[in-house]
Design a protein around this motif. Structure first.
Motif, PDB file in Angstrom:
ATOM      1  N   PRO A 391       0.824  -1.215   0.000  1.00 18.84           N
ATOM      2  CA  PRO A 391       0.000   0.000   0.000  1.00 18.84           C
ATOM      3  C   PRO A 391       0.852   1.256   0.000  1.00 18.84           C
ATOM      4  CG  PRO A 391       0.053  -0.955   2.188  1.00 18.84           C
ATOM      5  CD  PRO A 391       0.737  -1.935   1.281  1.00 18.84           C
ATOM      6  N   LYS A 392       0.244   2.344  -0.346  1.00 21.55           N
ATOM      7  CA  LYS A 392       0.920   3.643  -0.352  1.00 21.55           C
ATOM      8  C   LYS A 392       1.387   3.995   1.055  1.00 21.55           C
ATOM      9  CE  LYS A 392      -0.743   6.744  -3.003  1.00 21.55           C
ATOM     10  NZ  LYS A 392      -1.517   7.816  -3.695  1.00 21.55           N
ATOM     11  N   ALA A 393       2.619   4.453   1.173  1.00 24.69           N
ATOM     12  CA  ALA A 393       3.119   4.889   2.471  1.00 24.69           C
ATOM     13  C   ALA A 393       2.238   6.011   3.016  1.00 24.69           C
ATOM     14  CB  ALA A 393       4.566   5.364   2.345  1.00 24.69           C
ATOM     15  N   GLY A 394       1.831   5.875   4.254  1.00 25.70           N
ATOM     16  CA  GLY A 394       0.949   6.850   4.880  1.00 25.70           C
ATOM     17  C   GLY A 394      -0.498   6.422   4.928  1.00 25.70           C
ATOM     18  N   LYS A 395      -0.863   5.410   4.152  1.00 27.07           N
ATOM     19  CA  LYS A 395      -2.270   4.979   4.131  1.00 27.07           C
ATOM     20  C   LYS A 395      -2.691   4.405   5.477  1.00 27.07           C
ATOM     21  CE  LYS A 395      -5.592   2.230   1.490  1.00 27.07           C
ATOM     22  NZ  LYS A 395      -5.795   1.340   0.318  1.00 27.07           N
ATOM     23  N   LYS A 396      -1.806   3.679   6.114  1.00 25.03           N
ATOM     24  CA  LYS A 396      -2.114   3.083   7.413  1.00 25.03           C
ATOM     25  C   LYS A 396      -2.242   4.161   8.481  1.00 25.03           C
ATOM     26  CE  LYS A 396      -0.405  -0.268  10.803  1.00 25.03           C
ATOM     27  NZ  LYS A 396       0.687  -1.239  11.134  1.00 25.03           N
ATOM     28  N   GLU A 397      -1.312   5.125   8.455  1.00 28.29           N
ATOM     29  CA  GLU A 397      -1.315   6.186   9.462  1.00 28.29           C
ATOM     30  C   GLU A 397      -2.477   7.156   9.270  1.00 28.29           C
ATOM     31  OE1 GLU A 397       3.077   5.205   8.680  1.00 28.29           O
ATOM     32  OE2 GLU A 397       1.182   5.217   7.596  1.00 28.29           O
ATOM     33  N   PHE A 398      -2.846   7.397   8.002  1.00 30.35           N
ATOM     34  CA  PHE A 398      -3.883   8.387   7.700  1.00 30.35           C
ATOM     35  C   PHE A 398      -4.934   7.781   6.754  1.00 30.35           C
ATOM     36  CE2 PHE A 398       0.215  10.589   8.270  1.00 30.35           C
ATOM     37  CZ  PHE A 398      -0.075  11.279   9.438  1.00 30.35           C
ATOM     38  N   PRO A 399      -5.753   6.866   7.273  1.00 34.27           N
ATOM     39  CA  PRO A 399      -6.719   6.169   6.410  1.00 34.27           C
ATOM     40  C   PRO A 399      -7.816   7.072   5.850  1.00 34.27           C
ATOM     41  CG  PRO A 399      -7.128   5.670   8.727  1.00 34.27           C
ATOM     42  CD  PRO A 399      -5.827   6.414   8.663  1.00 34.27           C
ATOM     43  N   LEU A 400      -8.024   8.229   6.458  1.00 34.84           N
ATOM     44  CA  LEU A 400      -9.072   9.124   5.972  1.00 34.84           C
ATOM     45  C   LEU A 400      -8.583  10.052   4.860  1.00 34.84           C
ATOM     46  CD1 LEU A 400     -10.801  10.168   9.316  1.00 34.84           C
ATOM     47  CD2 LEU A 400     -11.524   8.411   7.697  1.00 34.84           C
ATOM     48  N   ALA A 401      -7.278  10.111   4.649  1.00 37.28           N
ATOM     49  CA  ALA A 401      -6.738  10.979   3.604  1.00 37.28           C
ATOM     50  C   ALA A 401      -7.210  10.503   2.239  1.00 37.28           C
ATOM     51  CB  ALA A 401      -5.215  10.994   3.657  1.00 37.28           C
ATOM     52  N   TYR A 402      -7.441  11.447   1.336  1.00 33.72           N
ATOM     53  CA  TYR A 402      -7.783  11.099  -0.044  1.00 33.72           C
ATOM     54  C   TYR A 402      -6.567  10.452  -0.677  1.00 33.72           C
ATOM     55  CZ  TYR A 402      -8.728  11.715  -5.023  1.00 33.72           C
ATOM     56  OH  TYR A 402      -8.890  11.505  -6.371  1.00 33.72           O
ATOM     57  N   GLN A 403      -6.689   9.173  -1.025  1.00 34.34           N
ATOM     58  CA  GLN A 403      -5.529   8.415  -1.462  1.00 34.34           C
ATOM     59  C   GLN A 403      -5.022   8.837  -2.832  1.00 34.34           C
ATOM     60  OE1 GLN A 403      -3.713   6.410   0.525  1.00 34.34           O
ATOM     61  NE2 GLN A 403      -5.133   7.211   2.064  1.00 34.34           N
ATOM     62  N   GLY A 404      -5.846   9.518  -3.615  1.00 33.24           N
ATOM     63  CA  GLY A 404      -5.385  10.019  -4.898  1.00 33.24           C
ATOM     64  C   GLY A 404      -4.259  11.027  -4.750  1.00 33.24           C
ATOM     65  N   SER A 405      -4.283  11.765  -3.646  1.00 27.94           N
ATOM     66  CA  SER A 405      -3.227  12.745  -3.366  1.00 27.94           C
ATOM     67  C   SER A 405      -2.196  12.207  -2.390  1.00 27.94           C
ATOM     68  CB  SER A 405      -3.837  14.028  -2.787  1.00 27.94           C
ATOM     69  OG  SER A 405      -4.712  14.635  -3.698  1.00 27.94           O
ATOM     70  N   GLY A 406      -2.635  11.386  -1.446  1.00 29.44           N
ATOM     71  CA  GLY A 406      -1.742  10.860  -0.438  1.00 29.44           C
ATOM     72  C   GLY A 406      -1.239  11.944   0.504  1.00 29.44           C
ATOM     73  N   VAL A 407      -0.264  11.587   1.297  1.00 33.50           N
ATOM     74  CA  VAL A 407       0.335  12.505   2.270  1.00 33.50           C
ATOM     75  C   VAL A 407       1.806  12.645   1.893  1.00 33.50           C
ATOM     76  CG1 VAL A 407       0.806  12.939   4.711  1.00 33.50           C
ATOM     77  CG2 VAL A 407      -1.306  11.766   4.024  1.00 33.50           C
ATOM     78  N   ALA A 408       2.129  13.667   1.104  1.00 34.51           N
ATOM     79  CA  ALA A 408       3.454  13.774   0.486  1.00 34.51           C
ATOM     80  C   ALA A 408       4.590  13.854   1.495  1.00 34.51           C
ATOM     81  CB  ALA A 408       3.492  14.977  -0.452  1.00 34.51           C
ATOM     82  N   THR A 409       4.354  14.486   2.638  1.00 30.94           N
ATOM     83  CA  THR A 409       5.438  14.638   3.606  1.00 30.94           C
ATOM     84  C   THR A 409       5.764  13.331   4.337  1.00 30.94           C
ATOM     85  OG1 THR A 409       3.724  15.615   5.020  1.00 30.94           O
ATOM     86  CG2 THR A 409       5.318  17.112   4.033  1.00 30.94           C
ATOM     87  N   ILE A 410       4.968  12.287   4.107  1.00 29.96           N
ATOM     88  CA  ILE A 410       5.313  10.973   4.664  1.00 29.96           C
ATOM     89  C   ILE A 410       6.613  10.475   4.048  1.00 29.96           C
ATOM     90  CG2 ILE A 410       4.161   9.423   3.018  1.00 29.96           C
ATOM     91  CD1 ILE A 410       3.861   9.160   6.844  1.00 29.96           C
ATOM     92  N   VAL A 411       6.925  10.947   2.835  1.00 32.05           N
ATOM     93  CA  VAL A 411       8.180  10.572   2.181  1.00 32.05           C
ATOM     94  C   VAL A 411       9.358  11.037   3.027  1.00 32.05           C
ATOM     95  CG1 VAL A 411       9.610  10.854   0.117  1.00 32.05           C
ATOM     96  CG2 VAL A 411       7.125  10.631  -0.108  1.00 32.05           C
TER      97      VAL A 411
END
Length: 731
Positions: A391-411
């Motif tokens: 899965p995309k990094a950050g999906k587990k930590e932020f499941p409510l985030a819109y996954q199309g954009s993700g959480v860029a600073t998780i990188v």
């Protein structure tokens, strides 16, 4: 509080900034053309329709080409965002094509932190070898790609990173609209609606300013609404440039917008002004939400927001009486875009307030736009990459985030933890604009490979191992852009002038050639023209027709006002109660959330926002736009007169701004247009790359003062959760 009557004509005269936005004039472009074009009077002028790149709106424009060079620009008359006009940014940023600060060839960092020119072949070979080595040793989940998406990037970027086996695709929305997107997504099924502004009778803006950005058509619609007698309320700690069209300014305490919306919702229900028929047909969970709202009275909200209870009550009642032609505008980056710890919940509450008004898909209300019906590549002939296993990094930590954009600073976070080993940044200055620059720099240093694809030597490029030079948007064709709205359509960005620097490349070529070097070229076995032809196939429009017109709308596919579409939530309805929130461990009903930090008597909250002449730091390096900044001292911070007097500060004084993260010096603008608890600084300045000669050293970078932090619902950066102290200094 404002109570004025301004026509569209008077509005244009009233504000230089918004006049530039609303004007169809050249905003100094003639001066530029006289100096650089040197074209003869009888030269042939070609008109090429395209789209702008000065901000995320991508308004339609027409390039006027004289003697093979860009001479001037006009707004595209058919594009719904421009409607024949361009803002100052649109005119000014186009000059980047002839900028002396352009990247002209691929670069590689040497062992002494200098850059040396290399060939494209060497760049592809070495980047591919490093990527494949990282993937072999650490898995594809150790590789990420981040961009500020435009039409071509939106197609090619996720396809490229997925071809490598990674799901780690991210966008700039982590510091733009992540919170709003999450709040709306889990309430109304889309990350944002649009607003039928010109037909509305009562409009509230929270932290959003049409007068400072982003679309000329938005200003036109708002001016039309004002001329038609609409009430326009600005809720903002600063009186922004939309104030010229507003009837009222609520100088709210920063970070308390959620309390205001909850109290207004309380009033609607108490006064029986909610649309019960709409609620019964199209929503779920209303009873539970109404029960929660009982405690959020206007008197309660007054103590939090600083807005009198009588005003909260009055405005809510007036909006209820004006329904369904009343709305809280959906915002973009504003108060419930990405700024506070409670911004996702504010976005939720706003979406619900509009539902209480029953204004969805109504004239003068909130609109679910239609999208054009476009085709796709033949998957047999042009295979798609497989779905990534991890899965995309950050999906587990932020499941409510819109996954199309993700959480860029998780990188950056995962790089600091040793998990993320490689990152590609396209059209994205993450090192300066996404998180605290010191933290971002450290994160970049931990990765084995950082690649920047850009047109200028940004702060991100300076920290990269490889820098790949892209052509500007004036020099390239792109993927067809979908336009959603009441009437859907399509637009095409196309090449206006020949490539200025021979060793630069358009992004679709860069991805295609790099994919081949990485051994995944089978997923890029098509040309840009073949992709666009496939997209056009169902429309009956030829590629030639689209090139000639630039923008084509589909009036036959216009939405039907009054006809609600099926909402894309788990229940298929607007959700006052969210099972998705409950499953993620959050309250399924909106509740009041305090801001994460608050100023004391001797400190301020540092807030930021746009000016009408700039979008981001990319426009700050444009001489014609930066000159406006210098002519009007637009880089200064704003401070309220009462607080300034107490600190012995006068207009124009040099002050020190100190936070937990940084100390900056800047001159001050003393003005009543800012809440006493806040300091406002424009978001576009503080460039530290000496290769960006125009913007370097002007003002200070807002993000320097922002702690590296994640809002717990959407993962957005809490960029207004910053407390500073201010003191006068010498010179």
């Amino acid at each position: 509080m404002l109570e004025t009557k301004l026509s569209r004509r008077r509005f244009i005269k009233a504000s230089a900034a918004t006049a530039a936005l609303a004007s169809a004039g050249t905003v100094g472009f003639n001066e530029w053309s006289k100096e650089y074009v040197k074209a003869s009077a009888n030269a042939e002028i070609k008109e090429i329709p395209s789209t702008c790149n000065a901000c995320s709106s991508k308004c339609g424009m027409v390039g006027h080409i004289k003697n093979g060079r860009l001479w001037k620009l006009t707004g595209h008359p058919d594009h719904p965002y421009s409607k024949g006009k361009l803002c100052a940014r649109g005119h000014g940023y186009a000059t980047v094509v002839y900028s002396q600060d352009r990247l002209t060839q691929p670069l590689k960092r040497d062992g002494k932190n200098n850059f040396e020119p290399i060939t494209w072949e060497q760049a592809y070979k070495e980047i591919a070898e490093k990527l494949n080595k990282i993937i072999k040793e650490h898995g594809p989940e150790a590789v990420a790609l981040t961009e500020d998406p435009r039409a071509t990037g939106k197609f090619y970027s996720p396809r490229f990173i997925n071809a490598l086996g990674s799901a780690n695709y991210y966008t700039h929305h982590v510091v733009c609209s992540n919170s709003r997107d999450a709040g709306f997504l889990h309430t109304v099924g889309v990350t944002a609606t649009s607003a039928d502004i010109s037909n509305a009778k009562y409009i509230m803006f929270i932290g959003r300013s049409y007068g400072d950005g982003i679309r000329p058509s938005s200003v036109q619609s708002l001016a039309a609404a004002r001329d038609n007698g609409a009430k326009i309320v600005i809720v903002d700690p600063r009186l922004n440039n939309t104030g010229n069209l507003a009837t009222e300014w609520l100088a709210i305490r920063p970070g308390t917008d959620l309390a205001l919306v909850l109290a207004m919702s309380h009033v609607l229900i108490k006064e029986n002004l909610h649309d019960l028929d709409f609620i019964k047909k199209y929503t779920v969970g209303f009873e539970a939400y109404a029960k929660e709202l009982v405690k959020y009275t206007p008197q309660w909200a007054e103590g939090i927001t600083g807005i009198p209870a009588a005003d909260i009550t009055r405005i809510a009642i007036d909006m209820g009486k004006a329904k369904p032609k009343a709305l809280i505008e959906q915002s973009w980056r504003g108060a419930f875009g990405c700024n506070y710890e409670n911004s996702t919940e504010t976005g939720r509450a706003v979406a619900m307030f509009n539902a209480l008004l029953g204004n969805y898909q109504q004239k003068g209300g909130s609109i679910f736009g239609a999208k054009p019906h476009l085709g796709k590549l033949d998957e047999v002939k042009y295979p798609n990459p497989k779905e990534p296993e991890s899965p995309k990094a950050g999906k587990k930590e932020f499941p409510l985030a819109y996954q199309g954009s993700g959480v860029a600073t998780i990188v950056a976070k995962e790089a600091l933890e040793g998990k993320m080993k490689a990152a590609i940044y396209y059209h994205s200055n993450a090192a300066l604009g996404y998180g605290n620059p010191k933290v971002m720099k450290e994160a970049f240093s931990k990765m084995d490979l950082v690649v920047a694809i850009d047109v200028q030597m940004s702060e991100t490029a300076q920290l990269a191992h490889y820098v790949l030079p892209e052509v500007t948007y004036i020099e390239r064709d792109e993927v067809i852009e979908e336009l959603s709205g009441k009437v859907p359509g399509i637009a095409l960005r196309q090449q206006m002038v020949d490539k200025v620097h021979p060793k630069t490349k358009p992004i679709h070529e860069i991805y295609t050639e790099l994919a081949k070097a990485c051994g995944v070229g089978q997923y890029f076995n098509f040309t840009l023209d073949e992709l666009n032809e496939a997209m056009l196939a169902p429309t009956g429009i030829t590629y030639k027709q689209l090139r000639e017109k630039g923008t084509i709308m589909f009036p036959a596919e216009e939405i039907t006002i009054g006809e609600m579409p099926k909402v894309k939530t788990p229940s298929g309805k607007i959700e006052f109660y969210s099972e998705t929130y409950k499953e993620a461990g959050f309250n399924p009903i909106v509740e009041w959330i305090e801001p994460k930090v608050s100023p004391a008597d001797d400190s301020f909250r540092l807030i930021t926002g746009k000016q009408a002449i700039h979008s981001h730091t990319q426009t700050a390096n444009i001489p014609i736009l930066m000159q406006i900044t210098k002519d009007y001292d637009l880089e200064r911070i704003w401070i309220n007169p009462v607080r300034a007097k107490a600190l012995g500060i006068k207009d124009g004084d040099m002050v020190e701004v100190k936070s937990s993260e940084a100390t900056s010096k800047i001159r001050v603008k003393v003005t009543e247009r800012i809440h006493p608890e806040a300091i406002f600084v424009p978001s576009h300045y503080g460039i530290t790359s000496k290769d960006l000669k125009t913007g370097y050293g002007v003002g200070f970078g807002y993000m320097e003062h922002v702690p590296f932090d994640f809002e717990k619902w959407s993962g957005a950066g809490n960029i207004h959760e910053v407390i500073v102290k201010v003191r006068k200094v010498n010179g």
